[in-house]
Design an enzyme around this catalytic site. Structure first.
Site, PDB file in Angstrom:
ATOM      1  N   THR A  29       2.153 -15.700 -24.747  1.00  0.00           N
ATOM      2  CA  THR A  29       2.890 -14.445 -24.558  1.00  0.00           C
ATOM      3  C   THR A  29       2.978 -13.636 -25.848  1.00  0.00           C
ATOM      4  OG1 THR A  29       4.923 -15.728 -24.840  1.00  0.00           O
ATOM      5  CG2 THR A  29       4.249 -15.206 -22.579  1.00  0.00           C
ATOM      6  N   GLU A  92       0.084 -16.767 -18.487  1.00  0.00           N
ATOM      7  CA  GLU A  92       0.719 -16.538 -19.784  1.00  0.00           C
ATOM      8  C   GLU A  92       1.578 -17.762 -20.117  1.00  0.00           C
ATOM      9  OE1 GLU A  92       0.651 -14.120 -22.049  1.00  0.00           O
ATOM     10  OE2 GLU A  92      -0.264 -12.384 -21.050  1.00  0.00           O
ATOM     11  N   HIS A 134      -7.877 -16.253 -23.962  1.00  0.00           N
ATOM     12  CA  HIS A 134      -7.985 -14.793 -24.121  1.00  0.00           C
ATOM     13  C   HIS A 134      -8.911 -14.453 -25.296  1.00  0.00           C
ATOM     14  CE1 HIS A 134      -5.533 -10.783 -23.878  1.00  0.00           C
ATOM     15  NE2 HIS A 134      -6.755 -10.663 -23.412  1.00  0.00           N
TER      16      HIS A 134
END
Length: 232
Positions: A29, A92, A134
């Site tokens: 996050t 997340e 990511h």
């Protein structure tokens, strides 16, 4: 969808998919606390969302239905796919990230994340090579979930590619040859240095220096073989 206990906190930030689901993207996050992150992902002004959030104490928050396209990947690319949001599920993982005090992911958190990942992978038949961070899909922009994320723990459960460790052999590629191999593996190499750093962050996290070396070449060669041999 699943019998795992979840807290429903719907986000308005989603639209329709244009591709079948073939990927799972893990994020951190990168905010001071879980509440800030969940509020941001549920805020229509943020234009970001994820399908799930996993807190440090192991709670799972469902924010977007898996059938919909959540807005978690941003500008990204993996294995020929540019609209990663359309092709992926996004999770997340609550962690302050590099900006707010990056720290290891607690066992309680991983204890919830792993069964969630397993259920998603089984449901959509996602291959190990398409379970990514990511930073793998956006190397020039992102560092998450970062070098402290226990990819090996997932790999031992066949929920991620293992780091190759056995019979490593340096193919002595030129730097250009390494970049071509990295692109073949799946990375966007438009920013070569960022792509090398992202590769190291994932597969050689103890030394992230952006330098193409024999160990990096050997690891990448092993990953490109039909059966990666590693710590499983």
């Amino acid at each position: 969808m699943t019998d795992m206990p979840m807290i429903e906190t719907p986000s308005p930030n989603f639209d329709d998919r244009s591709l079948p689901i073939t990927m799972l993207v893990l994020h951190y996050t990168g905010m001071p606390d879980a509440a800030s992150a969940i509020n941001w992902l549920a805020n229509p002004e943020s234009k970001v969302s994820a399908h799930y959030v996993v807190t440090e104490d192991g709670q799972i928050i469902r924010m977007v239905d898996e059938g919909k396209r959540a807005w978690h990947a941003g500008r990204s690319h993996w294995r020929g796919v540019d609209d990663v949001n359309s092709a992926s599920i996004g999770i997340e993982i609550v962690n302050p990230g590099h900006e707010w005090g990056y720290r290891p992911f607690p066992e309680t958190q991983m204890g919830s994340l792993i069964p969630l990942v397993h259920a998603i992978v089984q449901r959509h038949r996602i291959t190990r090579g398409n379970i990514v961070g990511h930073s793998d899909i956006a190397p020039a922009r992102k560092q998450d979930p970062g070098e402290l994320f226990p990819w090996g723990q997932l790999a031992r459960l066949r929920l991620a590619l293992p780091r190759p460790t056995k019979n490593l052999m340096d193919p002595h590629w030129t730097d250009g040859g390494f970049m071509l191999a990295l692109e073949r593996f799946g990375y966007d190499i438009a920013d070569p240095q960022a792509a090398v750093v992202a590769f190291q962050r994932r597969f050689r996290p103890e030394l992230i220096d952006g330098v193409i070396c024999g160990e990096c070449r050997a690891i990448l060669l092993a990953l490109l073989l039909p059966k990666p041999r590693g710590d499983e």
